[in-house]
Design a protein around this motif. Structure first.
Motif, PDB file in Angstrom:
ATOM      1  N   LYS A 311     -45.097  22.661  11.328  1.00 57.58           N
ATOM      2  CA  LYS A 311     -45.627  22.996  10.012  1.00 57.58           C
ATOM      3  C   LYS A 311     -47.049  22.449   9.810  1.00 57.58           C
ATOM      4  CE  LYS A 311     -41.213  23.201   7.517  1.00 57.58           C
ATOM      5  NZ  LYS A 311     -40.456  22.656   6.369  1.00 57.58           N
ATOM      6  N   ASN A 313     -49.666  22.153   6.410  1.00 64.27           N
ATOM      7  CA  ASN A 313     -49.847  22.375   4.981  1.00 64.27           C
ATOM      8  C   ASN A 313     -51.208  21.859   4.529  1.00 64.27           C
ATOM      9  OD1 ASN A 313     -49.604  19.547   4.587  1.00 64.27           O
ATOM     10  ND2 ASN A 313     -47.365  19.733   4.503  1.00 64.27           N
ATOM     11  N   LYS A 314     -51.451  21.916   3.259  1.00 62.08           N
ATOM     12  CA  LYS A 314     -52.774  21.557   2.720  1.00 62.08           C
ATOM     13  C   LYS A 314     -53.115  20.084   2.918  1.00 62.08           C
ATOM     14  CE  LYS A 314     -50.934  20.715  -1.934  1.00 62.08           C
ATOM     15  NZ  LYS A 314     -50.994  21.113  -3.361  1.00 62.08           N
ATOM     16  N   THR A 316     -52.158  18.272   5.655  1.00 59.31           N
ATOM     17  CA  THR A 316     -52.148  17.887   7.070  1.00 59.31           C
ATOM     18  C   THR A 316     -53.508  17.323   7.453  1.00 59.31           C
ATOM     19  OG1 THR A 316     -50.558  19.647   7.549  1.00 59.31           O
ATOM     20  CG2 THR A 316     -51.759  18.696   9.415  1.00 59.31           C
ATOM     21  N   LYS A 375     -51.699  27.787   1.864  1.00 57.66           N
ATOM     22  CA  LYS A 375     -50.252  27.738   1.730  1.00 57.66           C
ATOM     23  C   LYS A 375     -49.654  27.272   3.049  1.00 57.66           C
ATOM     24  CE  LYS A 375     -50.029  31.368  -1.769  1.00 57.66           C
ATOM     25  NZ  LYS A 375     -49.470  32.705  -2.121  1.00 57.66           N
ATOM     26  N   THR A 376     -48.520  26.616   2.963  1.00 56.72           N
ATOM     27  CA  THR A 376     -47.878  26.073   4.160  1.00 56.72           C
ATOM     28  C   THR A 376     -47.497  27.201   5.124  1.00 56.72           C
ATOM     29  OG1 THR A 376     -47.020  24.221   2.879  1.00 56.72           O
ATOM     30  CG2 THR A 376     -45.975  24.660   5.007  1.00 56.72           C
ATOM     31  N   GLU A 396     -44.338  29.894   5.006  1.00 55.81           N
ATOM     32  CA  GLU A 396     -43.289  28.917   4.707  1.00 55.81           C
ATOM     33  C   GLU A 396     -41.982  29.588   4.312  1.00 55.81           C
ATOM     34  OE1 GLU A 396     -42.844  24.791   2.133  1.00 55.81           O
ATOM     35  OE2 GLU A 396     -44.183  26.374   1.415  1.00 55.81           O
TER      36      GLU A 396
END
Length: 569
Positions: A311, A313-314, A316, A375-376, A396
């Motif tokens: 994954k 995401n914002k 990371t 977005k993830t 996601e």
């Protein structure tokens, strides 16, 4: 104590920097209003910039446990104090006495002002209060109050004086006077602050002269009034008074041609000097110990018949991206490259390009960009029982759907052949498998879009990437010509300002020394014409480069619009 001294020294240095920038580049320009804000900005910068620090963290190895010195017996020893031990206290005491004396002088001046204003009849006109006094004082303004002695001047002279003082009142010049006076109290030890104050007051007079002559028909009569007022030396402190000792410069400025607007670039000269100040004196280094710790990696080595999702995401971090790339490389031999990473002010990801490669066998690219946090999404990697890989990207909300539209191309370490192509999830549930007849496979085209081309038809399972809009060009940057600033060590020392401004003899001597000092300073003033020409040539070249890049950008935007129209159609 040391922190206070450090702050005062840094602030004093910034005051010197702004004063020299004004003296050598802006003093003779007719940008009077802009010069006013430049000088006030210099004082504001001197107060605030020393509080701004850039934090730099350096990592050091963990230190050994400190020795408990309290457990070690030592002999009673009291070192003998020297003058150096008392120097900081004596310096602080001298600084405090200077502030106290000047503050008392400031209070006395307020009392003197109130004694002039107290008990006088006030004539209100619009936003102004006029006081016609009997004292032999030079005309002055204090906020919206204008004081004068009408018996000393003719009607036309009084009209000129009042127009001048109205400008002071309308533009709140009293605030500038008070601010400069307070700075003289705090930074009294810095001789340049007295020159700075004089520059502020002189520029305020230039502003008032310039604005007043716009409303006066006889400009020559105004100048004659200036000369007449020079005989009135009874000036009230902390006010904008019509009398100033530098009448000659005021008359010169009144008759000087307006400066060209292109000369306003001179205000930017102070910016690289401020940047140098920050990088030289405002870097705060913080040492942190390295702490050995074991991190749990969320993604472990995969087993056959499983799907691994990495994954992003914002939130990371770059470090986490490197960790994921390392894990994917170790587990599958797939090189994951993260590029064009952009973050907003909250350090959230707003753009990223992900490229996955395994030699020339697998090539998958995903791009996302915008102004809001991403977005993830996940990098989905699958390995079936035969050890064949499948990779893809998933949003996601679809990460649990398995390998939708993922393509398994080849077993690790084997050459590509049509017989080894398997397509997941093309029909039915996620576990359904559709195996193409090898005899029907004519070729395999593996690029950004992976296509399976058969003799009968063409099936595309990964959509093409959305065209990326071109980035607008930035105005070319680079080093600017270095202004020919003087050798700071050879600058003359300004005279000390008398503590008692009512001592006419001392003030006359100070004015004489100031005139000699300014004459010496003018000899240091460089010829800026050659420098201005160099700057104009550099800026002209950069404008040409920028125009060419803008033309290319506009062509690229046309192509991008055409591609988007074809895609939507």
């Amino acid at each position: 104590m040391e922190t206070l001294f450090s702050y005062l020294i840094k602030s004093s240095g910034l005051i010197v920097l702004f004063y020299l920038a004004y003296f050598f580049t802006l003093r003779k320009e007719t940008f009077f209003s802009s010069n006013r804000w430049f000088l006030l900005a210099g004082l504001g910068t001197a107060v605030l910039l020393p509080f701004v620090f850039i934090t730099k963290i350096i990592w050091v190895e963990a230190a050994t446990p400190p020795i408990n010195w309290s457990s070690i017996p030592v002999a009673n020893y009291t070192p003998e104090k020297t003058f150096e031990d008392y120097f900081p206290i004596l310096t602080a005491l001298a600084y405090g006495i200077g502030i106290l004396l000047l503050f008392i002088k400031f209070v006395v001046d307020f009392y003197s002002l109130n004694s002039v204003l107290r008990g006088k009849s006030v004539q209100q006109q619009a936003d102004f209060k006029f006081l016609d006094v009997a004292e032999n004082v030079a005309p002055f303004s204090y906020f919206n109050t204008i004081v004068y002695n009408s018996s000393l001047y003719t009607a036309s002279e009084l009209e000129n004086i009042l127009e001048h003082e109205k400008v002071h009142s309308e533009q709140n010049h009293t605030i500038d006077v008070l601010i400069s006076r307070l700075f003289c109290i705090v930074f009294w030890f810095n001789p340049f602050i007295w020159l700075y104050k004089k520059a502020i007051l002189q520029n305020l007079e230039f502003i008032a002269d310039h604005e007043a002559t716009k409303k006066i028909s006889d400009k020559k009569a105004y100048q004659i009034t200036l000369l007449k007022i020079t005989t009135r030396e009874n000036c009230v402190a902390i006010t904008n008074h019509f009398y100033q000792s530098l009448i000659k410069k005021r008359i010169v400025m009144l008759n000087k041609n307006q400066s060209k607007k292109r000369n306003s670039w001179k205000y930017a000269l102070v910016l690289p000097l401020l940047a140098a100040f920050v990088f030289l004196f405002q870097i705060k280094t913080i040492a942190q110990e390295k702490i050995a710790k074991i991190q749990e990696i969320e993604n472990k080595k995969t087993d056959p018949n499983t799907v691994d999702i990495y994954k992003i995401n914002k939130n990371t971090t770059d470090k986490e991206l490197d960790e994921k790339a390392s894990i994917i490389k170790n587990n599958y031999g797939i090189t994951a490259t993260f590029s064009k990473v952009k973050r907003n002010s909250d350090n959230e990801l707003i753009a990223i390009t992900v490229e996955l490669k395994k030699g020339k066998e697998i090539s998958e690219v995903m791009k996302t960009q915008g102004t809001e946090a991403i977005k993830t999404f996940g990098i989905v990697v699958s390995k079936n029982a035969k050890g064949m890989l499948a990779i893809d990207f998933a949003a996601e909300d679809k990460m649990n759907d398995g390998m939708n539209n993922a393509i398994s191309i080849v077993s690790p370490g084997e050459p590509m052949t049509g017989k080894e192509i398997v397509i997941y999830g093309t029909k039915g549930s996620q576990n359904d498998t559709d195996k193409l007849d090898p005899d029907q496979i004519e070729s395999v085209d593996v690029e950004k879009t992976i296509k399976i081309v058969t003799k009968s038809n063409t099936q595309t399972f990964n959509d093409q990437d959305i065209p990326t809009p071109p980035s607008p060009p930035k105005f070319p940057e680079g080093p600017m010509p270095v202004p020919p600033l003087p050798d700071m060590s050879k600058l003359p020392t300004p005279p000390a300002h008398p503590s008692n401004v009512k001592d006419k003899k001392a003030m006359a001597e100070f004015e004489k020394k100031m005139a000699e000092f300014e004459k010496k300073m003018e000899s240091f003033e460089p010829d800026m014409s050659a420098y201005e020409k160099e700057v104009e040539e550099v800026m002209a070249k950069r404008e040409k480069i920028f125009e060419k890049e803008m033309a290319k950008y506009e062509d690229a935007m046309e192509k991008y619009r055409d591609a988007m129209e074809k895609r939507t159609n």
